[in-house]
Design a protein around this motif. Structure first.
Motif, short mmCIF file in Angstrom:
data_model
loop_
_atom_site.label_atom_id
_atom_site.label_comp_id
_atom_site.label_asym_id
_atom_site.label_seq_id
_atom_site.Cartn_x
_atom_site.Cartn_y
_atom_site.Cartn_z
N THR A 4 0.74 -1.12 0.17
CA THR A 4 0.05 -0.05 0.05
C THR A 4 0.82 1.17 -0.02
N ILE A 5 0.44 2.54 -0.15
CA ILE A 5 0.91 3.73 -0.35
C ILE A 5 1.57 3.91 1.22
N ARG A 6 0.90 3.59 2.23
CA ARG A 6 1.15 3.52 3.47
C ARG A 6 2.51 2.85 3.91
N GLN A 7 2.84 1.70 3.41
CA GLN A 7 3.86 0.62 3.60
C GLN A 7 5.04 1.32 2.81
N VAL A 8 4.72 1.79 1.50
CA VAL A 8 6.01 2.32 0.76
C VAL A 8 6.42 3.45 1.37
N LEU A 9 5.70 4.40 2.04
CA LEU A 9 6.27 5.50 2.79
C LEU A 9 6.94 5.16 4.06
N GLN A 10 6.27 4.26 4.74
CA GLN A 10 6.91 3.61 5.98
C GLN A 10 8.25 3.00 5.55
N HIS A 11 8.41 2.34 4.50
CA HIS A 11 9.86 1.85 4.25
C HIS A 11 10.70 2.83 3.67
N SER A 12 10.35 3.94 3.27
CA SER A 12 11.30 5.27 2.93
C SER A 12 11.59 5.91 4.28
N LEU A 13 10.63 6.13 5.07
CA LEU A 13 11.06 6.60 6.52
C LEU A 13 11.98 5.58 7.35
N GLU A 14 12.01 4.32 7.09
CA GLU A 14 12.81 3.48 7.80
C GLU A 14 14.47 3.63 7.29
N ASP A 15 14.51 4.24 6.20
CA ASP A 15 15.72 4.55 5.50
C ASP A 15 16.42 5.81 6.23
N LEU A 16 15.58 6.74 6.87
CA LEU A 16 16.06 7.85 7.53
C LEU A 16 16.90 7.57 8.80
N SER A 17 17.97 8.08 9.30
CA SER A 17 18.49 8.22 10.68
C SER A 17 17.44 8.76 11.61
N LYS A 18 17.78 8.61 12.92
CA LYS A 18 16.92 9.30 13.82
C LYS A 18 16.96 10.77 13.59
N ASP A 19 18.16 11.32 13.50
CA ASP A 19 18.04 12.92 13.32
C ASP A 19 17.44 13.25 12.23
N GLU A 20 17.69 12.45 11.08
CA GLU A 20 16.74 12.73 9.77
C GLU A 20 15.32 12.65 10.14
N LEU A 21 14.98 11.72 10.78
CA LEU A 21 13.47 11.73 10.98
C LEU A 21 12.85 12.66 11.85
N LYS A 22 13.76 13.32 12.72
CA LYS A 22 13.22 14.40 13.47
C LYS A 22 13.21 15.69 12.57
N LYS A 23 14.10 15.87 11.60
CA LYS A 23 14.13 17.00 10.67
C LYS A 23 13.06 16.64 9.87
N PHE A 24 12.83 15.48 9.36
CA PHE A 24 11.48 15.35 8.67
C PHE A 24 10.24 15.81 9.22
N CYS A 25 10.16 15.48 10.33
CA CYS A 25 8.67 15.91 11.05
C CYS A 25 8.80 17.46 11.34
N ALA A 26 9.99 17.96 11.68
CA ALA A 26 9.88 19.33 11.74
C ALA A 26 9.78 20.14 10.35
N SER A 27 10.44 19.70 9.55
CA SER A 27 9.92 20.22 8.16
C SER A 27 8.47 19.98 7.68
N LEU A 28 7.78 18.87 7.90
CA LEU A 28 6.55 18.53 7.62
C LEU A 28 5.80 19.59 8.40
N LEU A 29 5.86 19.82 9.68
CA LEU A 29 5.17 20.69 10.54
C LEU A 29 5.33 22.00 9.92
N ASP A 30 6.51 22.58 9.40
CA ASP A 30 6.69 23.78 8.94
C ASP A 30 5.92 24.08 7.49
#
Length: 202
Positions: A4-30
């Motif tokens: 599913t689209i959700r699973q595809v997105l999840q797998h890409s998120l799993e490729d991010l480091s912890k710091d990158e994941l934090k940056k991703f969430c901050a940028s999404l909020l911005d």
């Protein structure tokens, strides 16, 4: 079973480091200031599965992919954005012209033109001046079909790394557009890690 689209997105998120994941969430909020307070609560303490759920529930299957690709580019995780976009494109193509009752006809909007200046354009002068070992980069660009053999030979015939990089920019990277620049950046992620880190800090 197809992802599913959700699973595809999840797998890409799993490729991010912890710091990158934090940056991703901050940028999404911005990006979504109008809904930031609700999204902030929704994203708090979420793992990759939870963040993928928020993306799909907020933006729908049709738009979540494009939002994630653009947000990855905002935090300069372009190599992951390239892989995700390829997966999304493959998913669209595999769906073909056989929409099911539950499918979203506008799924093709996951493939969008990226707004703003590309990283390799923004840092053109610095990359031209500071890349010292360009031959291995050209080898990979040739393997990945960004360069033709003729273009490769013409660039290699130039006398200095700077002249080689200038010809690369004015020729193949211009002709191949955003896709070629994305691939070039992903190659730099492999071979010029410290240079890219320095440029991102500057």
């Amino acid at each position: 079973m197809a992802s599913t689209i959700r699973q595809v997105l999840q797998h890409s998120l799993e490729d991010l480091s912890k710091d990158e994941l934090k940056k991703f969430c901050a940028s999404l909020l911005d990006r979504e200031r109008g809904r930031a307070s609700g999204q902030r609560r929704a994203l708090e303490d979420k793992d990759e599965v939870g963040i993928a759920d928020v993306l799909v529930s907020t933006f729908t299957d049709a738009k979540a992919g494009s939002v994630m690709v653009e947000t990855l580019r905002d935090i300069e995780c372009n190599h992951i954005a390239v892989k995700l976009e390829a997966k999304l494109k493959s998913k669209v193509e595999s769906a073909g012209s056989r929409p099911s009752a539950n499918s979203t006809p506008s799924l093709n909007v996951v493939i969008l033109a990226r707004p703003g200046e590309h990283f390799v354009d923004k840092h053109r002068s610095a990359l031209i001046q500071r890349i010292r070992r360009i031959a291995p980069i050209l080898d990979k660009l040739l393997d990945r079909k960004v360069l033709s053999q003729e273009e490769y030979d013409a660039i290699m015939a130039k006398g200095t790394p700077q002249d080689q990089a200038r010809l690369l920019y004015s020729g193949a990277l211009t002709a191949s557009g955003t896709t070629g620049k994305d691939i070039f950046l992903s190659v730099l992620e492999e071979s010029e890690v410290h240079l890219l880190e320095d440029l991102r800090r500057s």
